[in-house]
Design a protein around this motif. Structure first.
Motif, PDB file in Angstrom:
ATOM      1  N   ARG A 207       0.812  -1.223   0.000  1.00  0.00           N
ATOM      2  CA  ARG A 207       0.000   0.000   0.000  1.00  0.00           C
ATOM      3  C   ARG A 207       0.845   1.271   0.000  1.00  0.00           C
ATOM      4  NH1 ARG A 207      -5.641   0.470   3.183  1.00  0.00           N
ATOM      5  NH2 ARG A 207      -5.520   2.692   2.865  1.00  0.00           N
ATOM      6  N   CYS A 208       1.945   1.242   0.746  1.00  0.00           N
ATOM      7  CA  CYS A 208       2.777   2.448   0.886  1.00  0.00           C
ATOM      8  C   CYS A 208       3.553   2.778  -0.389  1.00  0.00           C
ATOM      9  CB  CYS A 208       3.752   2.276   2.049  1.00  0.00           C
ATOM     10  SG  CYS A 208       5.015   1.000   1.758  1.00  0.00           S
ATOM     11  N   GLN A 209       3.863   1.781  -1.191  1.00  0.00           N
ATOM     12  CA  GLN A 209       4.653   1.918  -2.409  1.00  0.00           C
ATOM     13  C   GLN A 209       5.959   2.681  -2.168  1.00  0.00           C
ATOM     14  OE1 GLN A 209       2.516   2.968  -5.952  1.00  0.00           O
ATOM     15  NE2 GLN A 209       1.423   1.028  -5.847  1.00  0.00           N
ATOM     16  N   SER A 210       6.569   2.449  -1.008  1.00  0.00           N
ATOM     17  CA  SER A 210       7.819   3.142  -0.680  1.00  0.00           C
ATOM     18  C   SER A 210       8.960   2.646  -1.562  1.00  0.00           C
ATOM     19  CB  SER A 210       8.150   2.949   0.798  1.00  0.00           C
ATOM     20  OG  SER A 210       8.329   1.581   1.081  1.00  0.00           O
ATOM     21  N   HIS A 211       9.961   3.487  -1.699  1.00  0.00           N
ATOM     22  CA  HIS A 211      11.125   3.190  -2.535  1.00  0.00           C
ATOM     23  C   HIS A 211      12.340   3.790  -1.837  1.00  0.00           C
ATOM     24  CE1 HIS A 211      13.309   3.867  -6.633  1.00  0.00           C
ATOM     25  NE2 HIS A 211      13.658   2.715  -6.095  1.00  0.00           N
ATOM     26  N   TYR A 212      13.274   2.916  -1.446  1.00  0.00           N
ATOM     27  CA  TYR A 212      14.427   3.387  -0.681  1.00  0.00           C
ATOM     28  C   TYR A 212      15.642   2.490  -0.889  1.00  0.00           C
ATOM     29  CZ  TYR A 212      12.386  -0.103   2.495  1.00  0.00           C
ATOM     30  OH  TYR A 212      11.825  -1.246   3.023  1.00  0.00           O
ATOM     31  N   TRP A 213      16.771   2.987  -0.464  1.00  0.00           N
ATOM     32  CA  TRP A 213      18.036   2.258  -0.448  1.00  0.00           C
ATOM     33  C   TRP A 213      18.396   1.967   0.996  1.00  0.00           C
ATOM     34  CZ3 TRP A 213      20.792   1.104  -4.899  1.00  0.00           C
ATOM     35  CH2 TRP A 213      20.360   1.736  -6.063  1.00  0.00           C
ATOM     36  N   ILE A 214      19.112   0.891   1.225  1.00  0.00           N
ATOM     37  CA  ILE A 214      19.738   0.657   2.535  1.00  0.00           C
ATOM     38  C   ILE A 214      21.232   0.800   2.308  1.00  0.00           C
ATOM     39  CG2 ILE A 214      20.210  -1.017   4.364  1.00  0.00           C
ATOM     40  CD1 ILE A 214      17.387  -2.131   3.913  1.00  0.00           C
ATOM     41  N   LYS A 215      21.803   1.853   2.894  1.00  0.00           N
ATOM     42  CA  LYS A 215      23.234   2.140   2.732  1.00  0.00           C
ATOM     43  C   LYS A 215      23.825   2.524   4.075  1.00  0.00           C
ATOM     44  CE  LYS A 215      23.323   3.430  -2.054  1.00  0.00           C
ATOM     45  NZ  LYS A 215      24.078   4.078  -3.073  1.00  0.00           N
ATOM     46  N   ASN A 216      24.874   1.800   4.456  1.00  0.00           N
ATOM     47  CA  ASN A 216      25.590   2.101   5.698  1.00  0.00           C
ATOM     48  C   ASN A 216      24.660   2.266   6.887  1.00  0.00           C
ATOM     49  OD1 ASN A 216      28.179   2.023   4.478  1.00  0.00           O
ATOM     50  ND2 ASN A 216      27.827   4.070   3.676  1.00  0.00           N
ATOM     51  N   ASN A 217      23.780   1.270   7.064  1.00  0.00           N
ATOM     52  CA  ASN A 217      22.845   1.221   8.200  1.00  0.00           C
ATOM     53  C   ASN A 217      21.798   2.328   8.188  1.00  0.00           C
ATOM     54  OD1 ASN A 217      24.427  -0.923   8.956  1.00  0.00           O
ATOM     55  ND2 ASN A 217      24.871  -0.186  10.987  1.00  0.00           N
ATOM     56  N   GLN A 218      21.522   2.900   7.021  1.00  0.00           N
ATOM     57  CA  GLN A 218      20.518   3.946   6.912  1.00  0.00           C
ATOM     58  C   GLN A 218      19.542   3.622   5.787  1.00  0.00           C
ATOM     59  OE1 GLN A 218      20.340   6.808   8.914  1.00  0.00           O
ATOM     60  NE2 GLN A 218      21.929   5.760  10.052  1.00  0.00           N
ATOM     61  N   GLY A 219      18.271   3.882   6.028  1.00  0.00           N
ATOM     62  CA  GLY A 219      17.288   3.848   4.960  1.00  0.00           C
ATOM     63  C   GLY A 219      17.286   5.211   4.302  1.00  0.00           C
ATOM     64  N   ARG A 220      17.556   5.251   3.006  1.00  0.00           N
ATOM     65  CA  ARG A 220      17.630   6.525   2.284  1.00  0.00           C
ATOM     66  C   ARG A 220      16.573   6.531   1.191  1.00  0.00           C
ATOM     67  NH1 ARG A 220      24.166   7.317   1.987  1.00  0.00           N
ATOM     68  NH2 ARG A 220      24.424   7.259   4.241  1.00  0.00           N
ATOM     69  N   TRP A 221      15.701   7.511   1.239  1.00  0.00           N
ATOM     70  CA  TRP A 221      14.584   7.572   0.302  1.00  0.00           C
ATOM     71  C   TRP A 221      15.063   7.785  -1.109  1.00  0.00           C
ATOM     72  CZ3 TRP A 221      10.547   5.414   1.988  1.00  0.00           C
ATOM     73  CH2 TRP A 221      10.259   5.463   3.354  1.00  0.00           C
ATOM     74  N   SER A 222      14.388   7.115  -2.025  1.00  0.00           N
ATOM     75  CA  SER A 222      14.662   7.276  -3.444  1.00  0.00           C
ATOM     76  C   SER A 222      13.470   7.964  -4.099  1.00  0.00           C
ATOM     77  CB  SER A 222      14.901   5.900  -4.076  1.00  0.00           C
ATOM     78  OG  SER A 222      15.421   6.048  -5.376  1.00  0.00           O
ATOM     79  N   THR A 223      13.628   8.330  -5.336  1.00  0.00           N
ATOM     80  CA  THR A 223      12.556   9.023  -6.035  1.00  0.00           C
ATOM     81  C   THR A 223      11.383   8.078  -6.298  1.00  0.00           C
ATOM     82  OG1 THR A 223      13.620   8.500  -8.130  1.00  0.00           O
ATOM     83  CG2 THR A 223      14.108  10.639  -7.169  1.00  0.00           C
ATOM     84  N   PRO A 224      10.171   8.595  -6.230  1.00  0.00           N
ATOM     85  CA  PRO A 224       9.018   7.774  -6.586  1.00  0.00           C
ATOM     86  C   PRO A 224       9.103   7.393  -8.066  1.00  0.00           C
ATOM     87  CG  PRO A 224       8.338   9.811  -5.507  1.00  0.00           C
ATOM     88  CD  PRO A 224       9.798   9.929  -5.798  1.00  0.00           C
ATOM     89  N   MET A 225       8.462   6.286  -8.423  1.00  0.00           N
ATOM     90  CA  MET A 225       8.485   5.838  -9.815  1.00  0.00           C
ATOM     91  C   MET A 225       7.064   5.771 -10.359  1.00  0.00           C
ATOM     92  SD  MET A 225      11.439   2.923  -9.562  1.00  0.00           S
ATOM     93  CE  MET A 225      11.785   2.817 -11.304  1.00  0.00           C
TER      94      MET A 225
END
Length: 124
Positions: free
Chosen positions: A70-88
Motif C-alpha cells: 500500500r505504501c509503495q515506498s522506494h528506498y536504499w539501505i546504505k551504511n545502516n541507513q534507509g535513504r529515500w529514493s525518487t518515486p516511480m
C-alpha cells in the motif's frame, strides 16, 4: 537507522529498524522503512539483491521498491541507513519488473546449466 542482525530462521516478531539476514537461506527481512509495519523480504541472489556487511555496516543493492504494498515506498539501505529514493511512475515500475524477470530467468538458466540440467524451452 537500520541495525543488521544475523539469523538462521525468521523470528516470530520483527523489530522495526532491524535488517534480519539469513545467510543459510540467502534472504533478508525487515519492517518497511516508511513505518507502515509491512514485512519486506528480499532474496540475496545475483538476479535480486546483493548485501554488503562490513564493520557492522550493512548496505543492499539495488534499491527496494515496495510497489506491491500500500505504501509503495522506494528506498536504499546504505551504511545502516534507509535513504529515500525518487518515486516511480507505473510505466517505470513495469519496466523494472520486466528487467527483474529477465535477470531472474537468466540467473536460473545459468544455475541449471552449471548443474548440468540444460535449458527447458517453452514451445509456443
Amino acid at each position: 537507522s537500520i541495525r543488521p542482525e544475523l539469523i538462521e530462521l525468521a523470528p516470530p516478531n520483527l523489530e522495526a529498524g532491524v535488517l534480519y539476514i539469513s545467510e543459510k537461506y540467502r534472504t533478508t527481512l525487515h519492517k518497511c522503512c516508511c513505518g507502515c509495519g509491512e514485512t519486506v523480504v528480499n532474496q540475496l541472489t545475483p538476479a535480486h539483491w546483493q548485501l554488503s556487511l562490513q564493520a557492522g555496516k550493512v548496505s543492499m543493492a539495488p534499491s527496494i521498491g515496495n510497489w506491491g504494498m500500500r505504501c509503495q515506498s522506494h528506498y536504499w539501505i546504505k551504511n545502516n541507513q534507509g535513504r529515500w529514493s525518487t518515486p516511480m511512475s507505473k510505466s517505470q515500475i513495469k519496466a523494472v519488473r520486466a528487467r527483474d524477470q529477465r535477470d531472474q530467468s537468466a540467473d536460473i538458466a545459468k544455475v541449471n546449466q552449471e548443474k548440468g540440467l540444460g535449458l527447458l524451452r517453452r514451445q509456443d
